[in-house]
Design a protein around this motif. Structure first.
Motif, PDB file in Angstrom:
ATOM      1  N   ASP A  83      29.488 128.578  40.423  1.00 26.59           N
ATOM      2  CA  ASP A  83      29.441 128.649  41.879  1.00 26.59           C
ATOM      3  C   ASP A  83      28.027 129.080  42.251  1.00 26.59           C
ATOM      4  OD1 ASP A  83      29.323 131.397  41.426  1.00 26.59           O
ATOM      5  OD2 ASP A  83      31.288 131.837  42.285  1.00 26.59           O
ATOM      6  N   ARG A 137      26.784 131.945  42.518  1.00 27.39           N
ATOM      7  CA  ARG A 137      26.337 133.178  41.874  1.00 27.39           C
ATOM      8  C   ARG A 137      26.221 133.084  40.353  1.00 27.39           C
ATOM      9  NH1 ARG A 137      26.490 138.935  42.297  1.00 27.39           N
ATOM     10  NH2 ARG A 137      25.370 139.603  40.435  1.00 27.39           N
ATOM     11  N   GLY A 142      29.113 142.638  41.387  1.00 30.14           N
ATOM     12  CA  GLY A 142      29.911 141.563  41.969  1.00 30.14           C
ATOM     13  C   GLY A 142      30.025 140.348  41.070  1.00 30.14           C
ATOM     14  N   VAL A 150      33.668 139.440  39.580  1.00 35.17           N
ATOM     15  CA  VAL A 150      34.639 138.800  40.476  1.00 35.17           C
ATOM     16  C   VAL A 150      34.408 137.291  40.511  1.00 35.17           C
ATOM     17  CG1 VAL A 150      35.490 138.656  42.844  1.00 35.17           C
ATOM     18  CG2 VAL A 150      34.922 140.874  41.869  1.00 35.17           C
ATOM     19  N   HIS A 151      33.156 136.877  40.554  1.00 40.67           N
ATOM     20  CA  HIS A 151      32.844 135.442  40.540  1.00 40.67           C
ATOM     21  C   HIS A 151      33.302 134.799  39.232  1.00 40.67           C
ATOM     22  CE1 HIS A 151      30.381 134.834  44.217  1.00 40.67           C
ATOM     23  NE2 HIS A 151      30.222 136.143  44.109  1.00 40.67           N
ATOM     24  N   CYS A 152      33.049 135.486  38.121  1.00 36.90           N
ATOM     25  CA  CYS A 152      33.486 134.948  36.827  1.00 36.90           C
ATOM     26  C   CYS A 152      35.000 134.804  36.783  1.00 36.90           C
ATOM     27  CB  CYS A 152      33.021 135.860  35.696  1.00 36.90           C
ATOM     28  SG  CYS A 152      31.250 135.842  35.390  1.00 36.90           S
ATOM     29  N   TYR A 164      37.134 134.563  39.218  1.00 40.18           N
ATOM     30  CA  TYR A 164      37.635 133.535  40.130  1.00 40.18           C
ATOM     31  C   TYR A 164      37.500 132.147  39.496  1.00 40.18           C
ATOM     32  CZ  TYR A 164      38.426 130.697  44.249  1.00 40.18           C
ATOM     33  OH  TYR A 164      38.939 129.765  45.131  1.00 40.18           O
ATOM     34  N   LEU A 219      41.073 137.315  45.639  1.00 38.01           N
ATOM     35  CA  LEU A 219      39.796 137.187  44.921  1.00 38.01           C
ATOM     36  C   LEU A 219      38.737 136.537  45.808  1.00 38.01           C
ATOM     37  CD1 LEU A 219      40.399 136.138  41.203  1.00 38.01           C
ATOM     38  CD2 LEU A 219      39.031 138.032  42.047  1.00 38.01           C
ATOM     39  N   LYS A 220      39.138 135.542  46.556  1.00 43.08           N
ATOM     40  CA  LYS A 220      38.205 134.904  47.488  1.00 43.08           C
ATOM     41  C   LYS A 220      37.587 135.938  48.421  1.00 43.08           C
ATOM     42  CE  LYS A 220      39.703 130.095  48.016  1.00 43.08           C
ATOM     43  NZ  LYS A 220      40.301 129.116  48.968  1.00 43.08           N
ATOM     44  N   LEU A 223      34.764 137.992  46.827  1.00 41.98           N
ATOM     45  CA  LEU A 223      33.509 137.342  46.478  1.00 41.98           C
ATOM     46  C   LEU A 223      32.413 137.759  47.442  1.00 41.98           C
ATOM     47  CD1 LEU A 223      34.813 133.732  45.737  1.00 41.98           C
ATOM     48  CD2 LEU A 223      34.192 135.494  44.067  1.00 41.98           C
ATOM     49  N   LYS A 224      31.246 138.033  46.888  1.00 34.16           N
ATOM     50  CA  LYS A 224      30.130 138.439  47.755  1.00 34.16           C
ATOM     51  C   LYS A 224      28.812 138.072  47.109  1.00 34.16           C
ATOM     52  CE  LYS A 224      30.308 143.130  45.835  1.00 34.16           C
ATOM     53  NZ  LYS A 224      30.413 144.560  46.115  1.00 34.16           N
TER      54      LYS A 224
END
Length: 199
Positions: free
Chosen positions: A14, A16, A114, A117-119, A121, A194-195, A198-199
């Motif tokens: 994504d 990030r 952060g 969280v991206h991983c 998701y 989770l969405k 995301l930040k």
């Protein structure tokens, strides 16, 4: 149902993070962590501390990928434009439509940023929406409060403790906590939660 064979290269990303399957060249990207941040594996089932430790860790991961039971990823943080660590699907059970998500570690610079969280998701989206999994399981040393809190934050449900589950490097045995996310959890709440993280 997808295949986790070595013939398939699944790249998840994504804005990030970029997750790509291990290749031989990735050893050098992870070596600085093994040499300079040896405490990263304090609670891990397998340590990658030191060059020799990382070599064993890396070769075992590649071998498990070839056999189709694990699928390891190297983590690249786009924000910092640096490699950040590693994670993987393991104990992949296609017939049961279940797998485990773990062997996750990040350099200290990336912890609390952060990135995780991206991983998670991307990995959970892939597991439930592309790989057809019904269950994703997580395990951790029951003393690892930071890791357990991170898993619960993303929506994992605690299932119990496996007492004296496995030996650790100091000669004692660890208790392992078991958590999971089911496909119904993902659809009903975890994906949306989770969405929002995301930040």
């Amino acid at each position: 149902m997808i295949s986790f064979s070595t013939m398939n290269e699944y790249i998840l990303e994504d804005e990030r993070v970029l997750l790509k399957p291990y290749s031989e060249n990735d050893f050098t990207h992870l070596l600085p962590f093994a040499e300079e941040e040896t405490g990263l594996w304090k609670y891990s089932m397998v340590s990658a501390a030191g060059e020799d430790g990382l070599r064993k860790y890396f070769e075992k991961a590649l071998s498990a990928r070839i056999s189709g039971i694990d699928y390891p990823f190297i983590v690249f943080d786009k924000k910092f434009q640096q490699y950040a660590g590693s994670t993987r699907f393991y104990d992949i059970q296609i017939a049961n439509r279940a797998l485990q998500l773990g062997y996750t570690w990040y350099g200290k610079k990336f912890q609390g940023s952060g990135l995780n969280v991206h991983c998670k998701y991307l990995l959970l989206s892939f597991a439930f929406e592309n790989a057809g999994m019904f269950r994703v399981e997580f395990r951790a040393d029951a003393r690892n409060e930071r890791s357990i809190a991170a898993m619960k934050k993303i929506g994992c449900v605690e299932e119990g403790i496996l007492r004296q589950h496995m030996p650790i490097e100091d000669g004692t045995r660890r208790d392992s906590i078991i958590l999971s996310i089911l496909k119904t959890d993902w659809d009903n709440s975890v994906k949306e939660n989770l969405k929002n993280l995301l930040k």
